[in-house]
Design a protein around this motif. Sequence first.
Motif, PDB file in Angstrom:
ATOM      1  N   GLU A 201       0.831  -1.205   0.000  1.00 33.57           N
ATOM      2  CA  GLU A 201       0.000   0.000   0.000  1.00 33.57           C
ATOM      3  C   GLU A 201       0.865   1.254   0.000  1.00 33.57           C
ATOM      4  OE1 GLU A 201      -2.465  -0.543   3.397  1.00 33.57           O
ATOM      5  OE2 GLU A 201      -3.941  -1.772   2.343  1.00 33.57           O
ATOM      6  N   VAL A 202       1.983   1.231   0.723  1.00 35.78           N
ATOM      7  CA  VAL A 202       2.877   2.391   0.712  1.00 35.78           C
ATOM      8  C   VAL A 202       3.353   2.686  -0.702  1.00 35.78           C
ATOM      9  CG1 VAL A 202       5.168   3.206   1.409  1.00 35.78           C
ATOM     10  CG2 VAL A 202       3.643   2.198   3.106  1.00 35.78           C
ATOM     11  N   GLU A 203       3.814   1.649  -1.424  1.00 36.73           N
ATOM     12  CA  GLU A 203       4.300   1.860  -2.786  1.00 36.73           C
ATOM     13  C   GLU A 203       3.166   2.275  -3.725  1.00 36.73           C
ATOM     14  OE1 GLU A 203       6.380   2.161  -6.275  1.00 36.73           O
ATOM     15  OE2 GLU A 203       7.008   2.282  -4.178  1.00 36.73           O
ATOM     16  N   THR A 204       2.004   1.650  -3.578  1.00 37.65           N
ATOM     17  CA  THR A 204       0.873   1.968  -4.467  1.00 37.65           C
ATOM     18  C   THR A 204       0.411   3.402  -4.256  1.00 37.65           C
ATOM     19  OG1 THR A 204       0.153  -0.346  -4.458  1.00 37.65           O
ATOM     20  CG2 THR A 204      -1.453   1.308  -5.128  1.00 37.65           C
ATOM     21  N   TYR A 205       0.153   3.764  -3.005  1.00 38.77           N
ATOM     22  CA  TYR A 205      -0.373   5.106  -2.733  1.00 38.77           C
ATOM     23  C   TYR A 205       0.700   6.181  -2.903  1.00 38.77           C
ATOM     24  CZ  TYR A 205      -4.629   2.904  -1.037  1.00 38.77           C
ATOM     25  OH  TYR A 205      -5.795   2.177  -0.948  1.00 38.77           O
ATOM     26  N   ARG A 206       1.970   5.803  -2.721  1.00 36.21           N
ATOM     27  CA  ARG A 206       3.041   6.765  -3.010  1.00 36.21           C
ATOM     28  C   ARG A 206       3.016   7.162  -4.475  1.00 36.21           C
ATOM     29  NH1 ARG A 206       8.052   6.776  -5.404  1.00 36.21           N
ATOM     30  NH2 ARG A 206       7.753   4.620  -6.052  1.00 36.21           N
ATOM     31  N   THR A 207       2.888   6.172  -5.345  1.00 40.21           N
ATOM     32  CA  THR A 207       2.852   6.454  -6.783  1.00 40.21           C
ATOM     33  C   THR A 207       1.622   7.268  -7.153  1.00 40.21           C
ATOM     34  OG1 THR A 207       3.975   4.335  -7.164  1.00 40.21           O
ATOM     35  CG2 THR A 207       2.927   5.389  -9.063  1.00 40.21           C
ATOM     36  N   ALA A 276      -4.961  12.951  -0.130  1.00 36.55           N
ATOM     37  CA  ALA A 276      -5.516  11.778   0.561  1.00 36.55           C
ATOM     38  C   ALA A 276      -4.548  10.599   0.493  1.00 36.55           C
ATOM     39  CB  ALA A 276      -6.860  11.401  -0.054  1.00 36.55           C
ATOM     40  N   TYR A 277      -3.971  10.347  -0.680  1.00 40.85           N
ATOM     41  CA  TYR A 277      -3.037   9.232  -0.824  1.00 40.85           C
ATOM     42  C   TYR A 277      -1.787   9.447   0.029  1.00 40.85           C
ATOM     43  CZ  TYR A 277      -5.891   7.766  -4.818  1.00 40.85           C
ATOM     44  OH  TYR A 277      -6.926   7.359  -5.618  1.00 40.85           O
ATOM     45  N   ASN A 278      -1.301  10.682   0.068  1.00 41.87           N
ATOM     46  CA  ASN A 278      -0.127  10.973   0.886  1.00 41.87           C
ATOM     47  C   ASN A 278      -0.409  10.714   2.363  1.00 41.87           C
ATOM     48  OD1 ASN A 278       2.570  12.099   1.323  1.00 41.87           O
ATOM     49  ND2 ASN A 278       1.495  13.827   2.227  1.00 41.87           N
ATOM     50  N   GLU A 279      -1.600  11.072   2.817  1.00 45.97           N
ATOM     51  CA  GLU A 279      -1.968  10.801   4.209  1.00 45.97           C
ATOM     52  C   GLU A 279      -1.993   9.300   4.488  1.00 45.97           C
ATOM     53  OE1 GLU A 279      -5.658  12.719   4.949  1.00 45.97           O
ATOM     54  OE2 GLU A 279      -4.837  14.757   4.777  1.00 45.97           O
ATOM     55  N   ILE A 280      -2.478   8.517   3.508  1.00 47.17           N
ATOM     56  CA  ILE A 280      -2.497   7.062   3.688  1.00 47.17           C
ATOM     57  C   ILE A 280      -1.078   6.522   3.805  1.00 47.17           C
ATOM     58  CG2 ILE A 280      -3.104   4.870   2.599  1.00 47.17           C
ATOM     59  CD1 ILE A 280      -5.521   6.249   1.373  1.00 47.17           C
ATOM     60  N   VAL A 281      -0.171   7.022   2.964  1.00 48.03           N
ATOM     61  CA  VAL A 281       1.229   6.582   3.029  1.00 48.03           C
ATOM     62  C   VAL A 281       1.805   6.858   4.412  1.00 48.03           C
ATOM     63  CG1 VAL A 281       3.557   7.019   2.153  1.00 48.03           C
ATOM     64  CG2 VAL A 281       1.642   6.817   0.559  1.00 48.03           C
ATOM     65  N   GLN A 286       3.528   4.955   9.799  1.00 40.72           N
ATOM     66  CA  GLN A 286       3.405   5.071  11.263  1.00 40.72           C
ATOM     67  C   GLN A 286       2.966   3.746  11.878  1.00 40.72           C
ATOM     68  OE1 GLN A 286       0.806   8.355  12.209  1.00 40.72           O
ATOM     69  NE2 GLN A 286       2.019   9.821  11.029  1.00 40.72           N
ATOM     70  N   THR A 287       2.060   3.042  11.189  1.00 40.83           N
ATOM     71  CA  THR A 287       1.590   1.755  11.701  1.00 40.83           C
ATOM     72  C   THR A 287       2.720   0.729  11.731  1.00 40.83           C
ATOM     73  OG1 THR A 287      -0.615   2.196  10.823  1.00 40.83           O
ATOM     74  CG2 THR A 287      -0.103  -0.082  11.378  1.00 40.83           C
ATOM     75  N   TRP A 299      12.425   4.318   5.334  1.00 46.58           N
ATOM     76  CA  TRP A 299      11.484   4.683   4.275  1.00 46.58           C
ATOM     77  C   TRP A 299      10.872   6.052   4.557  1.00 46.58           C
ATOM     78  CZ3 TRP A 299       8.211   0.529   1.458  1.00 46.58           C
ATOM     79  CH2 TRP A 299       9.023  -0.546   1.104  1.00 46.58           C
ATOM     80  N   THR A 300      10.561   6.299   5.822  1.00 50.21           N
ATOM     81  CA  THR A 300       9.930   7.577   6.175  1.00 50.21           C
ATOM     82  C   THR A 300      10.846   8.747   5.868  1.00 50.21           C
ATOM     83  OG1 THR A 300       8.629   6.525   7.927  1.00 50.21           O
ATOM     84  CG2 THR A 300       8.909   8.909   8.045  1.00 50.21           C
ATOM     85  N   SER A 301      12.113   8.646   6.269  1.00 47.14           N
ATOM     86  CA  SER A 301      13.038   9.755   6.031  1.00 47.14           C
ATOM     87  C   SER A 301      13.337   9.917   4.545  1.00 47.14           C
ATOM     88  CB  SER A 301      14.337   9.525   6.807  1.00 47.14           C
ATOM     89  OG  SER A 301      14.984   8.326   6.371  1.00 47.14           O
TER      90      SER A 301
END
Length: 433
Positions: A201-207, A276-281, A286-287, A299-301
């Motif tokens: 999800e991080v990679e998908t929503y990041r893109t 919205a996608y950035n917030e999901i990332v 954080q999770t 990954w966060t930094s």
Amino acid sequence: MDVSIGDKQFSAHALRAAVLGEVHARPFTPLESPRRILHFAFDTAGERAKGDRAAFTNFCRARGLEPLKDGAKQHRVLLGGATLRWEQHSEFTTYTWELPSDGKTPFYPAGASLAEPMAALPQPGPLIVALDLHLMPEQEPRIAPERLFDRASLAVAENAEGDAVFATDFKADASGFVRILVIDRRLGAERAGALVQRLIEVETYRTLALLGLPEAQRLAPSIARIEQRLMEVTEEMRGTEKLIDNHRLLDELTALAAELEAGAAASLFRFGASRAYNEIVQLRLQTIGERAVEGFPTWTSFLARRMAPAMRTCITTEERQANLSQKLARAANLLRTRVDVELERQNRDLLKSMNARTRLQIRLQTTVEGLSVAAISYYVVGLFGHVLDGLHGAGVRFNTNIATALFVPVAVLAIWWTLRRIRRRHISGGGGD
């Protein structure tokens, strides 16, 4: 989904079942290491979603798989030794293949050679994400991520408990796949499935979040040009007084505002979706609760350094649109006020001119009326004189000169009164058609 208590049944809200089901719509899938995950995301906005659903329904029916339920947003089927998970979102659809792996060599064989089952499905829309994730158990000697990825873009982190290490360089390989390596130390199937899904999800929503950046870059020259022209127009407004110049400037401001609003309307959804996608990332990271691995950024930094500027560009562009729209509206209102004042001034001068002309017409009318009384009276008196001459010739004895003289004031008064009455009837509207 109604609720029964004793003999009484409570009718449920029409959306209660959908709301309850949404919480469980996309559960984590337990994953045993080693495992290979190929994940694809396609743009299926608009009518593409219907075509994609129909194609996937036919795919399942042709192979005797469990059919897709009406209205379902996700479906999971077993296909030989692989598992396919189909999910449909608001503007994209994902196909996730869970494949067996020997767990010996990372990313071997290449993801492209394992993706052949996708060829049996028609492409539902433009490809957004192609991800190759390899879940492997920890082994000796330990795998060095810097040997698999580009060191300059490599991001490595552990999860909060240190039970897994995950690494990627966020770059596409020769086959077009972004690769993610997950080393399973002691996760267990449930936690491994949860971690893998969050990384996907991080990679998908990041893109998807970064799709707003090209839109912002496309709009930037237009916004800059409108800002520059607005400055020139407002400067020109200070020296214009003629109505025709104000009209010209107002028309230009209206055209600029229309161009700006067209761009803002076209980008409204894209910028909102990017936020919205950035917030999901950020929530997914954080999770996971990353812990730094010495010598590598998390990954966060990494995303904060590379992705945050792009998000700020989108936000800044949206703010520039809003601020510029307000400035254009204020400038247009100011010009419109000047035009209205100028029109009122012209109307006032026109009314003054009309009043002067009316007074002149009234005076002229009075003069003409006086002349008309004199002329008509002259003809009437002349006719009266002919009548008297006729009577005198017939033997009636009287002084025609005296009679004519006495008739003159009577005729003048009678004609004057008649003309005055006719004029009053016309003015009061009593003259009929």
